[in-house]
Design an enzyme around this catalytic site. Structure first.
Site, PDB file in Angstrom:
ATOM      1  N   LYS A 262      38.482  31.652  41.524  1.00  0.00           N
ATOM      2  CA  LYS A 262      39.209  30.669  41.810  1.00  0.00           C
ATOM      3  C   LYS A 262      40.351  30.748  42.956  1.00  0.00           C
ATOM      4  CE  LYS A 262      38.936  30.865  36.330  1.00  0.00           C
ATOM      5  NZ  LYS A 262      39.962  31.150  35.141  1.00  0.00           N
ATOM      6  N   ARG A 263      40.235  31.752  43.313  1.00  0.00           N
ATOM      7  CA  ARG A 263      40.967  31.903  44.256  1.00  0.00           C
ATOM      8  C   ARG A 263      40.573  30.838  45.305  1.00  0.00           C
ATOM      9  NH1 ARG A 263      40.544  37.914  43.261  1.00  0.00           N
ATOM     10  NH2 ARG A 263      42.743  38.130  42.561  1.00  0.00           N
TER      11      ARG A 263
END
Length: 558
Positions: A262-263
């Site tokens: 998700k980063r």
């Protein structure tokens, strides 16, 4: 060497998907859920949804419903869960505290667990001491073990009191249905914390208790949990629980081999923002205003503290910077306009295949073909181009009613202005744009047809190349077409196409010499569906109004 003991007293397959409520469902988590779902459906078993929410600080309000919505959008129905109930509930760990308390009481009473009350500073000092000796840190088990009285005294002194599992001093081999036998030598596993100082169980303890209490027979989870499995098996044995069969699934990587995180969303936007700061297009103050955040939060985010900005703030920066945020969560693909059946088909083939070269499979075909032994041992790659191609094929093959329903869902969740179209117009739009890849393409190709006439902006380059070129030949064509279009009846694709063909024959013009000026006049650029469909979608009144406005703008510029 102690060997893994598999469950023998279970009737029927029971598998579970157990996410934590920390946001939308990651596409890697969706693959884990899908494999569990396919396995259960293949064997006529029970698919359980369990919410692992004992880490209070990480829980996000509303995240549980987001997870449920994502699973339902993907078409993964579950047989037991927090919102449907079942015989082994409750299905939220936060509501099962009594079970964990009873289990830890048993471990303490039988000498298989003990209290510990080291402070964070003391633990840090132990780790640094081990590091100085170039040794790996392993918690030193006290001898004798602390008593209840010792724990009570520590609490009274304000020290953090936890419970640690007394890991057996023995090697262990666990059998994995995909990887085979995996062995761990004596001393590889320390005495892990199973109950935190706030009284809540850690993941390692709660998952063991819940799997046993819910009679889970098979645990299909990502390979990153493989190192946790011996810990869980040791705890299962200490509590007298049967051991389920394990199958550790290959990880899902980006096409470049990096972990799909998700980063990645923050990383892409952060890079674009830094570029604008470096070229002095933006200042930090400007960027913070765009994100609608505090200056200090923006500074921390810029230094890779992803938690300092939420996705709404990051999205605002992305839009302003003109970058596309990569889809990572299931909801991202929903917002981008993918069909759930295409995403499910694609995700199923990351690390598994039916072994017969098929790539397009119905849900029933996946169920019938699914086998644990057909799952790869190595990580799979998430090829976005392949997904896009697969979605294009699914869109082309979808029945009109299915396509309309999926379009309605996308328009609603994305907040698109196209959500206001009635079914007849929406169906015409889908037909006019056939060959599109995702629903987002509809907005890019034809969204301008559904905004107020006065809101159309004209691309300078398009005006120059299409309308002004050749001493304003495009403008001259529009001027000639306007009165004839005004009298054209009925206003249908057939009559418009026939009119343009006749005009081309009589004037000696090419189709592009007529269609492109019309597109620029009504859409501000030479991109739209087929010209007849474009003008019908727009409507006669707006078509004429936009042509007149375009000609008026030319007059004002002269």
């Amino acid at each position: 060497m102690l060997q893994d003991v598999s469950m023998t007293n279970m009737s029927g397959v029971r598998a579970r998907f157990a996410p934590s409520p920390t946001g939308y469902l990651h596409v890697g988590g969706a693959r884990t859920a899908l494999f569990n779902w396919l396995f259960c459906r293949r064997h006529g078993g029970t698919f359980v949804l369990r919410i692992e929410d004992t880490d209070i600080l990480r829980n996000i309000e509303g995240a549980e419903q987001k997870l449920i919505d994502d699973l339902r959008w993907l078409g993964m129905d579950y047989d037991e869960g927090p919102d449907v109930g079942g015989p082994f509930g409750p299905y939220r760990q936060s509501e099962r505290r009594d079970l964990y308390d009873a289990a830890v009481k048993k471990l303490l009473a039988e000498g298989n667990a003990y209290y510990a009350f080291d402070t964070p500073e003391e633990l840090d000092a132990m780790r640094k001491a081990a590091e100085a000796k170039k040794e790996s840190f392993k918690y030193p088990r006290p001898d004798p073990l602390p008593t209840e009285a010792d724990a009570a005294r520590a609490r009274a002194e304000g020290r953090p009191v936890v419970v640690r599992f007394k890991t057996p001093d023995a090697p262990i081999t666990v059998h994995d249905e995909i990887l085979g036998d995996v062995s761990f030598e004596t001393g590889q596993i320390e005495d892990l914390v199973i109950v935190k100082s706030n009284g809540w169980p850690t993941y390692h303890f709660a998952v063991v208790v819940d799997d046993a209490e819910m009679q889970i027979t098979h645990v299909l989870r990502a390979q990153e949990h493989l190192m946790n499995t011996p810990k869980h098996v040791f705890i299962q044995r200490a509590l007298g629980y049967p051991t389920p069969k394990f199958a550790h699934l290959p990880l899902v990587f980006n096409i470049d081999g990096t972990k799909m995180s998700k980063r990645d969303k923050h990383k892409v936007v952060r890079t674009a923002v830094k570029d604008r700061l470096k070229t002095k297009q933006w200042t930090k103050e400007t960027a913070a205003q765009i994100a609608e955040c505090r200056a200090d939060a923006f500074d921390k985010w810029l230094d890779k503290a992803d938690t300092e900005l939420d996705m709404a703030q990051v999205t605002r920066l992305a839009v302003a910077a003109g970058v596309v945020i990569p889809e990572i969560d299931v909801h991202d693909f929903r917002l981008s306009g993918y069909l759930p059946e295409a995403l499910v088909n694609f995700v199923a083939l990351i690390g598994w295949s039916p072994k017969d070269d098929r790539e397009i499979l119905t849900r029933q075909e996946m169920i019938e073909a699914f086998r644990l032994e057909a799952i790869n041992k190595t990580a799979g790659r998430f090829d976005r181009e392949k997904l896009l191609a697969m979605n294009t094929d699914y869109v082309a093959a979808a029945a009109p009613d299915r396509l309309l329903g999926a379009f309605r869902d996308w328009a609603s969740v994305s907040g698109s202005a196209l959500s206001k179209l009635d079914d007849a117009v929406a169906a015409d739009l889908l037909d006019a744009c056939r060959g599109f890849r995702t629903f987002r393409d509809l907005e890019a190709k034809a969204g301008v047809l559904f905004i107020p006439d006065h809101a159309v902006s004209y691309e300078k380059e398009s005006v120059k190349k299409v309308l002004e070129k050749g001493e304003g030949r495009g403008y001259q064509t529009l001027q000639a077409l306007l009165p004839q279009l005004d009298s054209l009846e009925p206003w249908t694709v057939e009559t418009i196409d026939a009119f343009i063909r006749d005009y081309c024959e009589q004037s000696g013009a090419k189709m592009g010499d007529v269609a492109q000026p019309l597109r620029v006049a009504v859409a501000g650029r030479p991109v739209s569906p087929a010209i007849g469909q474009t003008l019908v979608l727009l409507g006669k009144s707006s078509t004429l109004a936009r042509i007149r406005r375009c000609l008026d703008l030319r007059t004002r510029a002269m």
